[in-house]
Motif scaffolding. Structure first.
Motif, mmCIF file in Angstrom:
data_model
loop_
_atom_site.group_PDB
_atom_site.id
_atom_site.type_symbol
_atom_site.label_atom_id
_atom_site.label_comp_id
_atom_site.label_asym_id
_atom_site.label_seq_id
_atom_site.Cartn_x
_atom_site.Cartn_y
_atom_site.Cartn_z
ATOM 1 N N ARG A 31 0.858 -1.191 0.000
ATOM 2 C CA ARG A 31 0.000 0.000 0.000
ATOM 3 C C ARG A 31 0.882 1.224 0.000
ATOM 4 N NH1 ARG A 31 -5.554 -0.190 1.959
ATOM 5 N NH2 ARG A 31 -5.172 1.844 2.850
ATOM 6 N N ALA A 32 1.500 1.450 -1.082
ATOM 7 C CA ALA A 32 2.371 2.610 -1.192
ATOM 8 C C ALA A 32 1.513 3.864 -1.179
ATOM 9 C CB ALA A 32 3.190 2.531 -2.459
ATOM 10 N N HIS A 33 2.167 4.943 -1.040
ATOM 11 C CA HIS A 33 1.534 6.242 -1.004
ATOM 12 C C HIS A 33 0.635 6.435 -2.232
ATOM 13 C CE1 HIS A 33 1.608 9.966 1.000
ATOM 14 N NE2 HIS A 33 2.069 10.663 -0.024
ATOM 15 N N VAL A 34 -0.619 6.810 -1.990
ATOM 16 C CA VAL A 34 -1.548 6.902 -3.128
ATOM 17 C C VAL A 34 -1.887 8.352 -3.426
ATOM 18 C CG1 VAL A 34 -2.597 4.639 -3.216
ATOM 19 C CG2 VAL A 34 -3.324 6.241 -1.460
#
Lengths: 493, 444
Positions: free
Chosen positions: A268-271
């Motif tokens: 869940r990388a930076h979105v």
């Protein structure tokens, strides 16, 4: 040597001490017995004091009396004789400044005792834990009880704190020495009891409290010594949360290593792309050279110009300021007033001339018969240049912008002039005058209406109102204020 | 989800805010409202407990919700984090605060929130908790509200009417760092909001001053209706995260100095970034040493109470604080020509610059020397560490050698090697695991 029998409280000691001081009894000749000392050691030596002359007037300084009230609560057997010795040294031995001499052994000791009482009292206000026992059926007041074990005789000293804080509850604080009770009307005291006599009540809220305690703790930063220094182990037995400490500390290391072993969350990388509705978007205007903006002034609105100005880095002053402060007033104003630079209040509100100098300007304009709301008011430099005060509370002191900074900021002022095109201009102070009329301009010599100025039909140069604020002499101030108002009047027609 | 579970999640979510102060507000109690009022405040704060991280528990520090539409990398509650979400109702927070307060667990409430829907919607719920506590329950304990700078002026104004303190976290010292780690935050907006709060606080102080002059006797604060209650009487504070970005100590202290001077903040808190579960990949995995946070607090004190400038504490050639020597000793070692200082003659401004003498000791010395000369034995009685001060001071019976003061060995003699924290009793024997933890927490 004589034994003086007193009760274990401040008033009793004070009354006895006062009679002894009136007789100028030496501290070496008295033994104080408050009923807690072991076996009347000196009772056999009791003698009747010999009265020499009339009893003398005794006055003790207020700060000593306040100090003595606290020290009287100490458990140390020697406190009464220590207090009497200090009182005697002040009143009889004429050491009036004794309490200022913190290197004196008696003074050090008495302050150390007072400090222990203060700490003990403070810890009592912190670590008493009330448990709810029920509701009084007669008046619906909630009832609470607490068990506490202070080091000194501080219950009567501390009970008013609880009375004033928990006025709307009924409560009892039980201790081995003395118990305090509050019922909404009276604060009363009864003799102490032992721990097994105190009711062992459970309170459901203790579980919530323990949950809170264990979850507000950050396992990534253990500092056990800091905890123990402020919450000494002797208090732990009566604190519902203390039973968790060992377990929390032990698990902290495991929680930490688990966190590290788990590593980062790559899935869940930076979105940044999927920004939800409601997130404020800050329009960042590209950083424009003010000269470039001035060149395009015709095709820009004043609002657009101010927006470009908000990110200007031309001179660097604004990096330390809250915001650049542009002019305020109608865009088709007949008169434009140009000051030096925003000050402390202008900087935090983003509006020109609203601080002390602004108030002065407002009053002067009114007396000159001019209406500020019809005037465009601005400054030569848009950012607040300041330096910190060095001593005392940190404040910002006005720092005059240098010539380079004034020059770099000048296109913004010219842009405003282009947009507003005032018929008349009032220049306040040297910075504004020099910015527009050249560096040779001297306000003291050339004050008043300037003939044939290329920048507007009529140009008036006068002092800056902040210079009036600096005049100490009241009559000189009045004269200068009068001259300032006359100058403003020149712009009337 | 039951209330206890919510409390666990929302306390977990709130613990990275270092502030817990409950001091410095107006003095008030409930003695004049025996049937309804609860609580008192004013004067020194009270710490009701301490957790094993050495931090005090003074306020019930929780979030309204940990759901958040912002995506700040350093934050456990950012929208891209996997952490479990929960949300209190207004009444749940009100009743937890009151019930905790009645048991003397806390001094009051410190309420913050993740941002849901939009900043105003979020702030309204936070303010509603404070309103209910003050107006429906006549709560006179301490309330600290975290404010969202993007919220409207009106709602921030209301927050200040109910709260003893309001705060906005700047989080990082400049916009470049924010752009990288907290893209939704704008430093200029934050500073404008702080400026607006300062303006309200000062305007309100002036108003009360003139009011109390007009109507004698002044009405006690506790009897005032909401509109007339003092505006955020314990001022405003902020927090900066240390070690999440590569800002040096000079940048941090310059920002602190700017904030103190410009917005009259009561405190800037420094919070050493600590590893969080479900960490973002662009954050450092290793936390900064806790001692850096400690040195920043020492430097902060020097700025506010000792008359040092930022340049004196962190000169351009050494923009980071010395982790081994405290910043005051650091200044003294760089400015040996200013020493020795005569304790019997020097002004207060110079006395406070002697390593090992605090403002309180200096106050005592000034008091004592009016009556008698100061000798070394007096310093001992005031519990001053002679080892620390001897090379730097002159007393009636002591003059240090110039040679000692200029010696290359001076620094080495002055710094005490850091002792490892006592982890006895609670921890398993030292293993690789423990070494790993120390590496991560940076604990010495």
């Amino acid at each position: 040597m004589q034994t003086i029998t007193i009760e274990r409280n401040f008033q009793s000691w004070r009354d006895a001490a006062r009679s002894q001081l009136q007789l100028a009894t030496s501290p070496d000749d008295v033994f104080w017995d408050d009923g807690t000392a072991e076996g009347g050691l000196f009772s056999a030596m009791e003698t009747v004091p010999i009265l020499v002359g009339e009893p003398r007037e005794v006055r003790l300084p207020r700060d000593f009396v306040d100090l003595a009230k606290w020290v009287a609560c100490h458990v140390d057997q020697d406190r009464w004789s220590l207090l009497y010795r200090i009182a005697w040294r002040i009143a009889i031995n004429d050491e009036r400044h004794l309490l200022n001499l913190e290197t004196d052994n008696d003074v050090r000791r008495v302050y150390a005792m007072a400090k222990e009482i203060r700490r003990d009292r403070h810890k009592m206000t912190a670590f008493v834990r009330f448990r709810k026992t029920g509701i009084n059926p007669e008046n619906d007041r909630e009832q609470f009880v607490a068990w506490f074990e202070p080091d000194n005789f501080i219950v009567e000293l501390t009970a008013p704190f609880f009375k004033n804080r928990f006025t709307s509850m009924d409560w009892s604080i039980l201790t081995p020495d003395c118990c305090a009770h509050w019922d909404g009307k009276n604060l009363s005291f009864t003799p102490g009891i032992s721990k097994h006599e105190a009711p062992q009540t459970e309170d459901a809220l203790d579980n919530y409290w323990r949950s809170y305690y264990s979850h507000i703790f950050n396992p990534a930063r253990l500092k056990l010594n800091a905890m123990r220094a402020e919450m000494p182990v002797k208090y732990w037995k009566n604190l519902p949360e203390a039973s968790l400490i060992a377990e929390l500390t032990k698990k902290a290391s495991l929680r930490m290593t688990d966190m590290i072993d788990a590593g980062v969350n790559e899935s869940r990388a930076h979105v940044r792309e999927k920004i939800p509705a409601g997130v404020p978007i800050f329009e960042t205007h590209e950083n424009r050279d003010p000269i470039e903006v001035l060149a395009q002034a015709d095709s820009l609105s004043l609002k657009e110009i101010v927006d470009f100005g908000s990110t200007c880095q031309a001179c660097g002053i604004c990096e330390n300021a809250t915001q650049p402060v542009f002019g305020e007033g109608p865009e088709d104003a007949d008169i434009m007033i140009i000051g030096e630079q925003p000050g402390d209040m202008e900087d935090i509100t983003g509006r020109p001339f609203i601080g002390p100098a602004g108030k002065l300007l407002d009053d002067a304009l009114e007396l000159a018969g001019l209406n500020r709301s019809k005037i465009y008011v601005t400054n030569s430099v848009k950012g607040f240049k300041w330096k910190s005060t060095q001593q005392g509370r940190k404040r910002r002191l006005h720092d005059t912008a240098n010539r380079g900074e004034v020059t770099k900021c000048k296109p913004w002022l010219l842009t405003e002039l282009l947009k507003v095109q005032p018929r008349k201009i009032i220049l306040l102070g040297a910075t504004a005058s020099k910015a527009l009329l050249g560096n040779e301009f001297k306000i003291t010599d050339q004050r008043g209406v300037l003939s044939n100025s290329p920048i507007a039909e009529k140009v008036v140069a006068t002092i800056h109102p902040s210079s009036l604020l600096r005049i100490q002499d009241e009559s000189a101030k009045q004269i200068e204020t009068g001259r300032f108002i006359s100058d403003l009047k020149l712009a009337k027609d | 989800m039951d209330l206890q579970k919510k409390l666990e999640i929302l306390a977990d979510a709130a613990k990275y805010d270092a502030s817990c102060a409950s001091s410095g507000t107006t003095k008030r109690d409930s003695s004049n409202a025996p049937s309804t009022g609860l609580g008192s405040s004013g004067g020194a704060g009270i710490c009701h407990s301490y957790t094993p991280d050495g931090r005090c528990v003074s306020l019930l520090k929780i979030l309204m919700t940990n759901a958040c539409i912002y995506d700040c990398h350093y934050c456990i509650n950012r929208r891209s984090s996997d952490s479990q979400r929960a949300r209190f109702t207004v009444d749940e927070v009100v009743s937890l605060t009151l019930e905790f307060y009645k048991r003397n667990y806390i001094e009051g409430l410190f309420l913050s929130s993740g941002i849901i829907r939009d900043p105003d919607f979020t702030m309204e719920r936070v303010v509603e908790v404070a309103r209910k506590l003050r107006e429906d329950h006549d709560f006179r304990g301490y309330i600290h509200l975290k404010t969202i700078p993007e919220a409207s002026q009106e709602i921030i104004e209301q927050a200040g009417r109910y709260a003893d303190r309001i705060s906005i976290n700047v989080e990082l010292p400049n916009q470049e760092a924010l752009d990288k780690l907290a893209p939704e935050k704008n430093i200029e907006r934050t500073q404008q909001a702080m400026g607006g709060i300062r303006y309200k606080i000062e305007e309100d102080k002036d108003r009360r001053k003139t009011k109390s002059k007009q109507h004698a006797p002044p009405v006690p604060a506790k009897q005032l209706p909401q509109k007339l209650r003092p505006y955020s009487p314990a001022g405003q504070s902020t927090q900066m995260i240390i070690g999440a970005d590569d800002s040096n100590d000079q940048a941090i202290l310059q920002q602190s100095n700017r904030l103190y001077s410009s917005y009259q903040l009561r405190r800037v808190y420094y919070s050493a970034f600590s590893p969080i579960p479900d960490a973002s990949p662009i954050l450092p995995l290793k936390a900064p040493p806790l001692v850096r946070e400690h040195r920043l607090y020492q430097a902060d004190w020097l700025l506010r109470f000792y008359g040092y400038s930022v340049d004196e504490i962190v000169p351009h050639h050494a923009p980071d604080l010395d982790l081994e020597a405290d910043p005051k000793l650091g200044w003294a070692l760089r400015n040996r020509h200013a020493f020795p200082i005569d304790l019997n003659r020097a002004s207060k401004e110079w006395l406070v610059r002697v390593p090992g003498l605090g403002t309180r000791t200096v106050g005592r010395l000034l008091n004592i020397r009016r009556y008698t000369g100061i000798r070394l034995v007096d310093l001992q009685k005031l519990r001053v560490s002679l080892k620390k001060v001897l090379p730097f001071i002159i007393t009636s019976d002591h003059t240090p050698t110039r040679h000692g003061l200029d010696s290359d060995q001076l620094r080495a003699r002055m710094i005490t090697p850091a002792k490892p924290e006592q982890l006895e009793l609670f921890l398993p024997p030292v293993t690789d695991r423990l070494a790993k933890i120390c590496a991560v927490t940076g604990q010495l």
